[in-house]
Design a protein around this motif. Structure first.
Motif, PDB file in Angstrom:
ATOM      1  N   THR A 109       0.831  -1.202   0.000  1.00  0.00           N
ATOM      2  CA  THR A 109       0.000   0.000   0.000  1.00  0.00           C
ATOM      3  C   THR A 109       0.866   1.253   0.000  1.00  0.00           C
ATOM      4  O   THR A 109       0.646   2.187  -0.784  1.00  0.00           O
ATOM      5  N   PHE A 110       1.853   1.259   0.874  1.00  0.00           N
ATOM      6  CA  PHE A 110       2.697   2.455   0.950  1.00  0.00           C
ATOM      7  C   PHE A 110       3.614   2.565  -0.262  1.00  0.00           C
ATOM      8  O   PHE A 110       3.902   3.670  -0.738  1.00  0.00           O
ATOM      9  N   ALA A 111       4.052   1.426  -0.797  1.00  0.00           N
ATOM     10  CA  ALA A 111       4.863   1.454  -2.009  1.00  0.00           C
ATOM     11  C   ALA A 111       4.062   2.026  -3.176  1.00  0.00           C
ATOM     12  O   ALA A 111       4.569   2.824  -3.973  1.00  0.00           O
ATOM     13  N   LEU A 112       2.793   1.639  -3.265  1.00  0.00           N
ATOM     14  CA  LEU A 112       1.926   2.148  -4.334  1.00  0.00           C
ATOM     15  C   LEU A 112       1.670   3.636  -4.154  1.00  0.00           C
ATOM     16  O   LEU A 112       1.659   4.403  -5.132  1.00  0.00           O
ATOM     17  N   LEU A 113       1.475   4.057  -2.917  1.00  0.00           N
ATOM     18  CA  LEU A 113       1.299   5.486  -2.625  1.00  0.00           C
ATOM     19  C   LEU A 113       2.525   6.276  -3.078  1.00  0.00           C
ATOM     20  O   LEU A 113       2.411   7.306  -3.751  1.00  0.00           O
ATOM     21  N   PHE A 233      -5.556   9.220  -4.937  1.00  0.00           N
ATOM     22  CA  PHE A 233      -6.420   8.145  -4.453  1.00  0.00           C
ATOM     23  C   PHE A 233      -5.717   6.808  -4.605  1.00  0.00           C
ATOM     24  O   PHE A 233      -5.202   6.486  -5.666  1.00  0.00           O
ATOM     25  N   ILE A 234      -5.680   6.037  -3.514  1.00  0.00           N
ATOM     26  CA  ILE A 234      -5.030   4.729  -3.504  1.00  0.00           C
ATOM     27  C   ILE A 234      -6.057   3.686  -3.085  1.00  0.00           C
ATOM     28  O   ILE A 234      -6.741   3.852  -2.065  1.00  0.00           O
ATOM     29  N   ASN A 235      -6.171   2.603  -3.844  1.00  0.00           N
ATOM     30  CA  ASN A 235      -7.098   1.530  -3.482  1.00  0.00           C
ATOM     31  C   ASN A 235      -6.384   0.184  -3.467  1.00  0.00           C
ATOM     32  O   ASN A 235      -5.950  -0.320  -4.505  1.00  0.00           O
ATOM     33  N   VAL A 236      -6.263  -0.382  -2.264  1.00  0.00           N
ATOM     34  CA  VAL A 236      -5.694  -1.715  -2.099  1.00  0.00           C
ATOM     35  C   VAL A 236      -6.691  -2.589  -1.337  1.00  0.00           C
ATOM     36  O   VAL A 236      -6.347  -3.637  -0.816  1.00  0.00           O
ATOM     37  N   GLY A 237      -7.940  -2.127  -1.284  1.00  0.00           N
ATOM     38  CA  GLY A 237      -8.975  -2.872  -0.576  1.00  0.00           C
ATOM     39  C   GLY A 237      -9.753  -3.772  -1.515  1.00  0.00           C
ATOM     40  O   GLY A 237      -9.357  -4.903  -1.788  1.00  0.00           O
ATOM     41  N   ARG A 238     -10.850  -3.246  -2.040  1.00  0.00           N
ATOM     42  CA  ARG A 238     -11.690  -3.976  -2.982  1.00  0.00           C
ATOM     43  C   ARG A 238     -12.075  -3.054  -4.136  1.00  0.00           C
ATOM     44  O   ARG A 238     -12.456  -1.899  -3.916  1.00  0.00           O
ATOM     45  N   GLY A 239     -12.034  -3.578  -5.352  1.00  0.00           N
ATOM     46  CA  GLY A 239     -12.342  -2.779  -6.530  1.00  0.00           C
ATOM     47  C   GLY A 239     -13.737  -2.200  -6.547  1.00  0.00           C
ATOM     48  O   GLY A 239     -13.921  -1.013  -6.877  1.00  0.00           O
ATOM     49  N   PRO A 240     -14.767  -3.002  -6.220  1.00  0.00           N
ATOM     50  CA  PRO A 240     -16.145  -2.494  -6.340  1.00  0.00           C
ATOM     51  C   PRO A 240     -16.531  -1.399  -5.354  1.00  0.00           C
ATOM     52  O   PRO A 240     -17.663  -0.925  -5.403  1.00  0.00           O
ATOM     53  N   VAL A 241     -15.637  -0.975  -4.467  1.00  0.00           N
ATOM     54  CA  VAL A 241     -15.972   0.170  -3.616  1.00  0.00           C
ATOM     55  C   VAL A 241     -15.871   1.470  -4.416  1.00  0.00           C
ATOM     56  O   VAL A 241     -16.261   2.533  -3.931  1.00  0.00           O
ATOM     57  N   VAL A 242     -15.372   1.372  -5.641  1.00  0.00           N
ATOM     58  CA  VAL A 242     -15.151   2.553  -6.478  1.00  0.00           C
ATOM     59  C   VAL A 242     -16.029   2.505  -7.726  1.00  0.00           C
ATOM     60  O   VAL A 242     -16.137   1.468  -8.382  1.00  0.00           O
ATOM     61  N   ASP A 243     -16.635   3.631  -8.049  1.00  0.00           N
ATOM     62  CA  ASP A 243     -17.276   3.814  -9.344  1.00  0.00           C
ATOM     63  C   ASP A 243     -16.148   4.150 -10.319  1.00  0.00           C
ATOM     64  O   ASP A 243     -15.643   5.279 -10.335  1.00  0.00           O
ATOM     65  N   GLU A 244     -15.711   3.170 -11.103  1.00  0.00           N
ATOM     66  CA  GLU A 244     -14.534   3.367 -11.947  1.00  0.00           C
ATOM     67  C   GLU A 244     -14.738   4.417 -13.032  1.00  0.00           C
ATOM     68  O   GLU A 244     -13.783   5.123 -13.397  1.00  0.00           O
ATOM     69  N   GLN A 245     -15.947   4.547 -13.549  1.00  0.00           N
ATOM     70  CA  GLN A 245     -16.205   5.582 -14.546  1.00  0.00           C
ATOM     71  C   GLN A 245     -16.050   6.964 -13.914  1.00  0.00           C
ATOM     72  O   GLN A 245     -15.464   7.867 -14.510  1.00  0.00           O
ATOM     73  N   ALA A 246     -16.539   7.101 -12.695  1.00  0.00           N
ATOM     74  CA  ALA A 246     -16.407   8.374 -11.980  1.00  0.00           C
ATOM     75  C   ALA A 246     -14.944   8.677 -11.684  1.00  0.00           C
ATOM     76  O   ALA A 246     -14.504   9.828 -11.786  1.00  0.00           O
ATOM     77  N   LEU A 247     -14.175   7.648 -11.329  1.00  0.00           N
ATOM     78  CA  LEU A 247     -12.749   7.841 -11.064  1.00  0.00           C
ATOM     79  C   LEU A 247     -12.038   8.278 -12.340  1.00  0.00           C
ATOM     80  O   LEU A 247     -11.214   9.210 -12.317  1.00  0.00           O
ATOM     81  N   TYR A 248     -12.347   7.626 -13.437  1.00  0.00           N
ATOM     82  CA  TYR A 248     -11.733   7.980 -14.717  1.00  0.00           C
ATOM     83  C   TYR A 248     -12.003   9.446 -15.058  1.00  0.00           C
ATOM     84  O   TYR A 248     -11.089  10.202 -15.422  1.00  0.00           O
ATOM     85  N   GLU A 249     -13.245   9.845 -14.937  1.00  0.00           N
ATOM     86  CA  GLU A 249     -13.607  11.221 -15.268  1.00  0.00           C
ATOM     87  C   GLU A 249     -12.959  12.218 -14.316  1.00  0.00           C
ATOM     88  O   GLU A 249     -12.541  13.311 -14.737  1.00  0.00           O
ATOM     89  N   ASP A 262      -4.530  -1.262  -6.942  1.00  0.00           N
ATOM     90  CA  ASP A 262      -4.129  -2.672  -6.928  1.00  0.00           C
ATOM     91  C   ASP A 262      -5.329  -3.575  -7.170  1.00  0.00           C
ATOM     92  O   ASP A 262      -5.170  -4.773  -7.366  1.00  0.00           O
ATOM     93  N   VAL A 263      -6.520  -3.005  -7.136  1.00  0.00           N
ATOM     94  CA  VAL A 263      -7.755  -3.785  -7.282  1.00  0.00           C
ATOM     95  C   VAL A 263      -8.712  -3.062  -8.224  1.00  0.00           C
ATOM     96  O   VAL A 263      -8.695  -1.831  -8.341  1.00  0.00           O
ATOM     97  N   PHE A 264      -9.578  -3.858  -8.876  1.00  0.00           N
ATOM     98  CA  PHE A 264     -10.509  -3.319  -9.861  1.00  0.00           C
ATOM     99  C   PHE A 264     -11.859  -4.006  -9.700  1.00  0.00           C
ATOM    100  O   PHE A 264     -11.971  -5.048  -9.068  1.00  0.00           O
ATOM    101  N   VAL A 265     -12.877  -3.404 -10.324  1.00  0.00           N
ATOM    102  CA  VAL A 265     -14.228  -3.955 -10.224  1.00  0.00           C
ATOM    103  C   VAL A 265     -14.272  -5.367 -10.785  1.00  0.00           C
ATOM    104  O   VAL A 265     -14.801  -6.292 -10.165  1.00  0.00           O
ATOM    105  N   LYS A 266     -13.695  -5.553 -11.989  1.00  0.00           N
ATOM    106  CA  LYS A 266     -13.611  -6.877 -12.600  1.00  0.00           C
ATOM    107  C   LYS A 266     -12.147  -7.216 -12.811  1.00  0.00           C
ATOM    108  O   LYS A 266     -11.414  -6.430 -13.412  1.00  0.00           O
ATOM    109  N   GLU A 267     -11.762  -8.374 -12.319  1.00  0.00           N
ATOM    110  CA  GLU A 267     -10.367  -8.780 -12.429  1.00  0.00           C
ATOM    111  C   GLU A 267     -10.259 -10.148 -13.083  1.00  0.00           C
ATOM    112  O   GLU A 267     -11.097 -11.012 -12.828  1.00  0.00           O
ATOM    113  N   PRO A 268      -9.219 -10.362 -13.909  1.00  0.00           N
ATOM    114  CA  PRO A 268      -8.234  -9.363 -14.328  1.00  0.00           C
ATOM    115  C   PRO A 268      -8.835  -8.373 -15.322  1.00  0.00           C
ATOM    116  O   PRO A 268      -9.808  -8.691 -16.013  1.00  0.00           O
TER     117      PRO A 268
END
Length: 325
Positions: A109-113, A233-249, A262-268
């Motif tokens: 997490t800290f390395a990614l930050l 913004f750093i996410n190493v928890g779970r992908g679906p906690v994020v609206d990825e379209q909103a993050l992209y915009e 490190d995580v996404f809504v659908k993986e890989p």
């Protein structure tokens, strides 16, 4: 007949030696390719134990495929891939692998930050592409970490370990959690905060929240607009906690500065995922706990839990404690 154990990925033989000495054990033949659904369903019909990955869907169909299943040992801390209600109703133990991966995941997490803040990946690719022809004061200039404010969403054991690292960097620490962590407040000087206050004040918003009904799509367009424009913004928890379209915009429009994921809504994710096209995104393939030592410890903990249940004992780490009553 010996109890039958099926493992959904190929693991090193030495890590499962404790089980193979007592049970009939079979593994899927591939380390990186998921077991096909139809194969897993067939194996579940006869298995007394399954060792599964977070990416395996352990739903009611799988849990009711046979009559012998006594334990599903998930090689992860999370278990949102498992139908816990059905497992509990059928008296099937569900175990996970907490604690053994705490420090390793906090390291990542800290390395990614740090990599995201200082544009490490972007800079490395810049050199490899032969673009480094001169020096200039703001060449690939990133963001400071020392003395900035980190906001940790999800202050479990990993969150506390991240806070410990943040303290070493002289950061101010905000956190949001379902309950206050008084020990963390005393040890790290962490300050409990509402979610709204945290996202508006933090220079680094770090999500380590588990996936629940309350946290799904927690980070929306509205949330990103409330962050500082310089926020990362750093996410190493779970992908679906994020609206990825909103993050992209938010990243494209400059609502926030960068993201480390490190995580996404659908993986890989596919190589053409829109977030991967942005230079201010550092993306990793869900490797939070991926050190050799930690993954080995996780596998051995799964084996310990399987051994215990199939021997009539209590597993070391169990999620659905109701089955013990």
């Amino acid at each position: 007949m010996k109890p039958y154990v099926y493992i959904t990925r190929k693991l090193p033989e030495e890590t499962i030696a404790e089980m193979t000495a007592h049970f009939d054990v079979k593994m899927w033949d591939h380390e990186d390719i998921p077991v096909p659904r139809e194969v897993l369903l067939e194996e579940a019909k006869k298995a007394s134990a399954l060792i599964t990955m977070l990416s395996d869907k352990v739903d009611a169909e799988l849990l009711t495929a046979g009559d012998n299943l006594k334990i599903v040992a998930n090689l992860a801390v999370g278990y949102d891939n498992i139908d816990l209600e059905t497992a509990t109703k059928r008296g099937i133990h569900v175990s996970n692998t907490p604690d053994v991966l705490t420090e390793t995941t906090a390291d990542l997490t800290f390395a990614l930050l740090m990599a995201t803040a200082r544009r490490v990946v972007e800079a490395a690719e810049y050199v490899k592409a032969g673009k480094w022809e001169s020096w200039s004061p703001y060449l690939l200039a990133g963001h400071d970490i020392y003395s900035k404010t980190i906001g940790i969403v999800g202050m479990g054991k990993i969150g506390e370990a991240v806070a410990r690292r943040a303290k070493g960097f002289g950061m101010d620490i905000l956190y949001h959690n379902r309950s206050r962590k008084m020990d963390a407040e005393m040890e790290f000087g962490a300050e409990y905060s509402s979610f709204e206050e945290l996202v508006s004040k933090a220079d680094y918003v770090v999500s380590l929240a588990p996936l629940t009904a309350e946290t799904r799509n927690l980070f929306t367009a509205d949330v990103f607009t409330k962050m500082k424009k310089s926020a990362i913004f750093i996410n190493v928890g779970r992908g679906p906690v994020v609206d990825e379209q909103a993050l992209y915009e938010a990243l494209v429009d400059g609502e926030i500065a960068a993201a480390g994921l490190d995580v996404f809504v659908k993986e890989p994710i596919s190589a053409d995922h829109q977030l991967l096209k942005l230079p201010n995104v550092v993306a990793l393939p869900h490797i939070g706990s991926a050190s050799t030592e930690t993954r080995t410890a996780m596998i051995k903990l799964c084996c310990t839990n399987v051994n215990a249940v199939l021997s009539g004992d209590r597993p070391k780490t169990i999620v659905n404690k109701e089955v013990l009553r």
